[in-house]
Motif scaffolding. Sequence first.
Motif, PDB file in Angstrom:
ATOM      1  N   GLN A  47      -4.487 -19.572  -0.595  1.00 18.34           N
ATOM      2  CA  GLN A  47      -3.080 -19.517  -0.990  1.00 18.34           C
ATOM      3  C   GLN A  47      -2.931 -18.867  -2.368  1.00 18.34           C
ATOM      4  OE1 GLN A  47      -1.238 -23.391  -0.739  1.00 18.34           O
ATOM      5  NE2 GLN A  47      -2.208 -23.860   1.206  1.00 18.34           N
ATOM      6  N   GLN A  48      -1.974 -17.982  -2.457  1.00 21.40           N
ATOM      7  CA  GLN A  48      -1.686 -17.369  -3.745  1.00 21.40           C
ATOM      8  C   GLN A  48      -0.960 -18.374  -4.638  1.00 21.40           C
ATOM      9  OE1 GLN A  48       0.200 -13.551  -3.595  1.00 21.40           O
ATOM     10  NE2 GLN A  48      -1.132 -12.785  -1.976  1.00 21.40           N
ATOM     11  N   VAL A  49      -1.363 -18.412  -5.882  1.00 17.04           N
ATOM     12  CA  VAL A  49      -0.751 -19.330  -6.846  1.00 17.04           C
ATOM     13  C   VAL A  49      -0.179 -18.499  -7.992  1.00 17.04           C
ATOM     14  CG1 VAL A  49      -1.140 -21.228  -8.455  1.00 17.04           C
ATOM     15  CG2 VAL A  49      -2.345 -21.179  -6.255  1.00 17.04           C
ATOM     16  N   SER A  50       1.117 -18.624  -8.219  1.00 16.51           N
ATOM     17  CA  SER A  50       1.781 -17.900  -9.298  1.00 16.51           C
ATOM     18  C   SER A  50       1.976 -18.822 -10.487  1.00 16.51           C
ATOM     19  CB  SER A  50       3.137 -17.354  -8.835  1.00 16.51           C
ATOM     20  OG  SER A  50       2.951 -16.376  -7.836  1.00 16.51           O
ATOM     21  N   LEU A  51       1.597 -18.338 -11.654  1.00 13.67           N
ATOM     22  CA  LEU A  51       1.747 -19.106 -12.876  1.00 13.67           C
ATOM     23  C   LEU A  51       2.863 -18.497 -13.719  1.00 13.67           C
ATOM     24  CD1 LEU A  51      -2.043 -19.515 -13.783  1.00 13.67           C
ATOM     25  CD2 LEU A  51      -0.604 -21.023 -12.417  1.00 13.67           C
ATOM     26  N   GLY A  52       3.783 -19.340 -14.122  1.00 12.55           N
ATOM     27  CA  GLY A  52       4.941 -18.869 -14.869  1.00 12.55           C
ATOM     28  C   GLY A  52       6.218 -19.301 -14.174  1.00 12.55           C
ATOM     29  N   PRO A  53       7.363 -19.061 -14.767  1.00 14.92           N
ATOM     30  CA  PRO A  53       8.632 -19.441 -14.144  1.00 14.92           C
ATOM     31  C   PRO A  53       8.862 -18.645 -12.870  1.00 14.92           C
ATOM     32  CG  PRO A  53       9.011 -18.102 -16.095  1.00 14.92           C
ATOM     33  CD  PRO A  53       7.559 -18.412 -16.072  1.00 14.92           C
ATOM     34  N   PRO A  54       9.565 -19.222 -11.887  1.00 13.48           N
ATOM     35  CA  PRO A  54       9.734 -18.553 -10.592  1.00 13.48           C
ATOM     36  C   PRO A  54      10.422 -17.199 -10.696  1.00 13.48           C
ATOM     37  CG  PRO A  54      11.192 -20.459 -10.783  1.00 13.48           C
ATOM     38  CD  PRO A  54      10.237 -20.533 -11.915  1.00 13.48           C
ATOM     39  N   GLN A  55      11.316 -17.029 -11.683  1.00 14.62           N
ATOM     40  CA  GLN A  55      12.029 -15.765 -11.791  1.00 14.62           C
ATOM     41  C   GLN A  55      11.173 -14.649 -12.381  1.00 14.62           C
ATOM     42  OE1 GLN A  55      12.557 -18.522 -13.408  1.00 14.62           O
ATOM     43  NE2 GLN A  55      13.536 -18.247 -15.428  1.00 14.62           N
ATOM     44  N   TRP A  56      10.014 -15.052 -13.027  1.00 15.39           N
ATOM     45  CA  TRP A  56       9.136 -14.030 -13.593  1.00 15.39           C
ATOM     46  C   TRP A  56       7.718 -14.603 -13.718  1.00 15.39           C
ATOM     47  CZ3 TRP A  56      10.426  -9.016 -14.402  1.00 15.39           C
ATOM     48  CH2 TRP A  56       9.458  -8.203 -15.022  1.00 15.39           C
ATOM     49  N   PRO A  57       6.983 -14.684 -12.596  1.00 13.42           N
ATOM     50  CA  PRO A  57       5.601 -15.180 -12.672  1.00 13.42           C
ATOM     51  C   PRO A  57       4.754 -14.251 -13.538  1.00 13.42           C
ATOM     52  CG  PRO A  57       6.402 -15.146 -10.400  1.00 13.42           C
ATOM     53  CD  PRO A  57       7.399 -14.393 -11.228  1.00 13.42           C
ATOM     54  N   THR A  58       4.081 -14.826 -14.504  1.00 16.35           N
ATOM     55  CA  THR A  58       3.261 -14.028 -15.421  1.00 16.35           C
ATOM     56  C   THR A  58       1.939 -13.625 -14.792  1.00 16.35           C
ATOM     57  OG1 THR A  58       4.238 -15.190 -17.288  1.00 16.35           O
ATOM     58  CG2 THR A  58       2.180 -14.011 -17.700  1.00 16.35           C
ATOM     59  N   LEU A  59       1.384 -14.508 -13.977  1.00 14.80           N
ATOM     60  CA  LEU A  59       0.073 -14.261 -13.392  1.00 14.80           C
ATOM     61  C   LEU A  59       0.042 -14.810 -11.976  1.00 14.80           C
ATOM     62  CD1 LEU A  59      -2.957 -13.415 -13.770  1.00 14.80           C
ATOM     63  CD2 LEU A  59      -3.364 -15.760 -14.558  1.00 14.80           C
ATOM     64  N   THR A  60      -0.456 -14.037 -11.035  1.00 12.73           N
ATOM     65  CA  THR A  60      -0.616 -14.487  -9.659  1.00 12.73           C
ATOM     66  C   THR A  60      -2.093 -14.497  -9.305  1.00 12.73           C
ATOM     67  OG1 THR A  60       1.548 -13.616  -8.984  1.00 12.73           O
ATOM     68  CG2 THR A  60      -0.046 -14.064  -7.236  1.00 12.73           C
ATOM     69  N   LEU A  61      -2.576 -15.650  -8.911  1.00 13.22           N
ATOM     70  CA  LEU A  61      -3.979 -15.805  -8.531  1.00 13.22           C
ATOM     71  C   LEU A  61      -4.142 -15.426  -7.062  1.00 13.22           C
ATOM     72  CD1 LEU A  61      -6.869 -16.870  -9.136  1.00 13.22           C
ATOM     73  CD2 LEU A  61      -6.056 -19.121  -8.358  1.00 13.22           C
ATOM     74  N   ARG A  62      -5.016 -14.455  -6.788  1.00 14.87           N
ATOM     75  CA  ARG A  62      -5.255 -13.992  -5.425  1.00 14.87           C
ATOM     76  C   ARG A  62      -6.766 -13.943  -5.165  1.00 14.87           C
ATOM     77  NH1 ARG A  62      -3.326  -8.432  -4.549  1.00 14.87           N
ATOM     78  NH2 ARG A  62      -3.525  -8.951  -2.348  1.00 14.87           N
ATOM     79  N   PRO A  63      -7.383 -15.091  -4.921  1.00 12.58           N
ATOM     80  CA  PRO A  63      -8.823 -15.066  -4.647  1.00 12.58           C
ATOM     81  C   PRO A  63      -9.116 -14.493  -3.269  1.00 12.58           C
ATOM     82  CG  PRO A  63      -7.966 -17.279  -4.352  1.00 12.58           C
ATOM     83  CD  PRO A  63      -6.826 -16.448  -4.876  1.00 12.58           C
ATOM     84  N   LEU A  64     -10.249 -13.839  -3.144  1.00 11.93           N
ATOM     85  CA  LEU A  64     -10.777 -13.496  -1.829  1.00 11.93           C
ATOM     86  C   LEU A  64     -11.532 -14.716  -1.327  1.00 11.93           C
ATOM     87  CD1 LEU A  64     -12.123  -9.877  -2.415  1.00 11.93           C
ATOM     88  CD2 LEU A  64     -10.242 -10.539  -0.916  1.00 11.93           C
ATOM     89  N   VAL A  65     -11.300 -15.093  -0.075  1.00  9.90           N
ATOM     90  CA  VAL A  65     -11.886 -16.330   0.447  1.00  9.90           C
ATOM     91  C   VAL A  65     -12.692 -16.034   1.702  1.00  9.90           C
ATOM     92  CG1 VAL A  65     -11.429 -18.650   1.338  1.00  9.90           C
ATOM     93  CG2 VAL A  65     -10.018 -17.725  -0.520  1.00  9.90           C
ATOM     94  N   LEU A  66     -13.929 -16.494   1.702  1.00 13.55           N
ATOM     95  CA  LEU A  66     -14.775 -16.413   2.893  1.00 13.55           C
ATOM     96  C   LEU A  66     -14.972 -17.816   3.450  1.00 13.55           C
ATOM     97  CD1 LEU A  66     -17.548 -13.916   1.696  1.00 13.55           C
ATOM     98  CD2 LEU A  66     -15.675 -13.446   3.299  1.00 13.55           C
ATOM     99  N   GLY A  67     -14.774 -17.948   4.754  1.00 13.62           N
ATOM    100  CA  GLY A  67     -14.948 -19.233   5.423  1.00 13.62           C
ATOM    101  C   GLY A  67     -15.344 -19.017   6.864  1.00 13.62           C
ATOM    102  N   PRO A  68     -15.363 -20.089   7.666  1.00 14.15           N
ATOM    103  CA  PRO A  68     -15.787 -19.971   9.058  1.00 14.15           C
ATOM    104  C   PRO A  68     -14.954 -18.982   9.879  1.00 14.15           C
ATOM    105  CG  PRO A  68     -15.756 -22.266   8.389  1.00 14.15           C
ATOM    106  CD  PRO A  68     -15.126 -21.484   7.273  1.00 14.15           C
ATOM    107  N   ASP A  69     -13.684 -18.797   9.522  1.00 16.63           N
ATOM    108  CA  ASP A  69     -12.829 -17.896  10.307  1.00 16.63           C
ATOM    109  C   ASP A  69     -12.965 -16.436   9.901  1.00 16.63           C
ATOM    110  OD1 ASP A  69     -11.771 -19.918  11.885  1.00 16.63           O
ATOM    111  OD2 ASP A  69     -10.149 -20.350  10.477  1.00 16.63           O
ATOM    112  N   THR A  70     -13.604 -16.161   8.786  1.00 17.39           N
ATOM    113  CA  THR A  70     -13.681 -14.773   8.317  1.00 17.39           C
ATOM    114  C   THR A  70     -15.100 -14.223   8.272  1.00 17.39           C
ATOM    115  OG1 THR A  70     -13.632 -15.621   6.043  1.00 17.39           O
ATOM    116  CG2 THR A  70     -11.551 -14.853   6.979  1.00 17.39           C
TER     117      THR A  70
END
Length: 294
Positions: A118-141
Motif C-alpha cells: 500500500q502506498q503511504v502518503s506523508l503530509g496533509p491530504p491536500q499536498w502530500p510531501t512524500l509518498t512511500l511506494r515500496p516494491l513488494v515481493l511475495g507469494p503472488d509475485t
Amino acid sequence: MVSSPHEAMHRIFQQDPALFPRAVRALGVSFSNPVSASPFPTDLTENRPLERRVDTLLRLDTAKDGSFLLAVEAQGGRDLDKPASWAYYPAYLYAKYKMPAVLLVVCGDRHTAAWAAQQVSLGPPQWPTLTLRPLVLGPDTVPVIDTPEAAAKDISLAVLSSALHSRAPESDAILKALAAALKGLQADDEDTASIYIELTEQGLGKTPAADLWRHLMAVDLSIFQSQTAQALRAEGLTEGLAEALLVVLSGRGIDISDEARDRITTCDDHDTLTTWLTRAATATTTAELFMQPK
C-alpha cells in the motif's frame, strides 16, 4: 530475535544482487541488470538515540540506468510503525550518498505483502510531501519454480521461490527441483552450492517443508553440507544424525517399530549412525540398516 526466514529473504540479494531486476519483472517494473554491486553499511543511525537499521543495503551500478541504492527489508508480519521507518530510508540515503534509492520489501505471506504494497502518503491530504511506494515481493509475485531446468536457469530465484512458497502445495516440487539444480551446481562450484543450500534451509524456517529439505539433503549425502550438517557436527551430532535418519526412513515410507526407533535414538556412535544413514537411502526395511557386515 531475527528469524532464519527473515535472514534468507534479504541475504539472497547479497548473494546475487542481479536477482533484483529479475525478481521484480513480475511487478511490471523494469530495471537494468547491474554490472557491479557493492555492499553498503546497513546502519542508518544518526548521532542521536534513535537507531534505524535496514536489513540489506547494496549499491547497484548499471551500464544503462546509472547507479542506485537498493534497500531490502524482509517483513514477517504487519507492523504499523514500519511505513515511517521505510519512508526515512530513501530520504536519509539520498541525503548521505546523493543517490536515488529503491526500497524492496520481501514478505513470506500474502496478507503481509498486500499490506506492505500500500502506498503511504506523508503530509496533509491536500499536498502530500512524500509518498512511500515500496516494491513488494511475495507469494503472488514470485513465480513457482518447480522443474530442475527452470531452477538451474536461475537458482537464486528458485531459492527465493522456495522461501516464499514454503507453505504452498507446490513446495515439494519446488524443493525437489532446487535440490536437483544444486546437485548440478555443486559439480562446478561446491562453495556456492553450499551457500544456496544454507539460504534455502534458512528460508524454510520451521515449516513442514524444512523436513522435506533435510530429507532431500540426507538422501544425497554428497550435498548435505548445509548449516544443519555443520550444526550437527558442532553440537548434538549424534542426536542430529539420529533425527535425520528417522526423517529419511519416514520420508521413504519405511515402517519404524518402537524397538528400531529406540535403537536409533539411543545410539551415540557417530560412525554407526552415519552407516545407517547411508544405508537408509536404499534400504527397504529397518532390518537392513542394522545388518552386520559379513
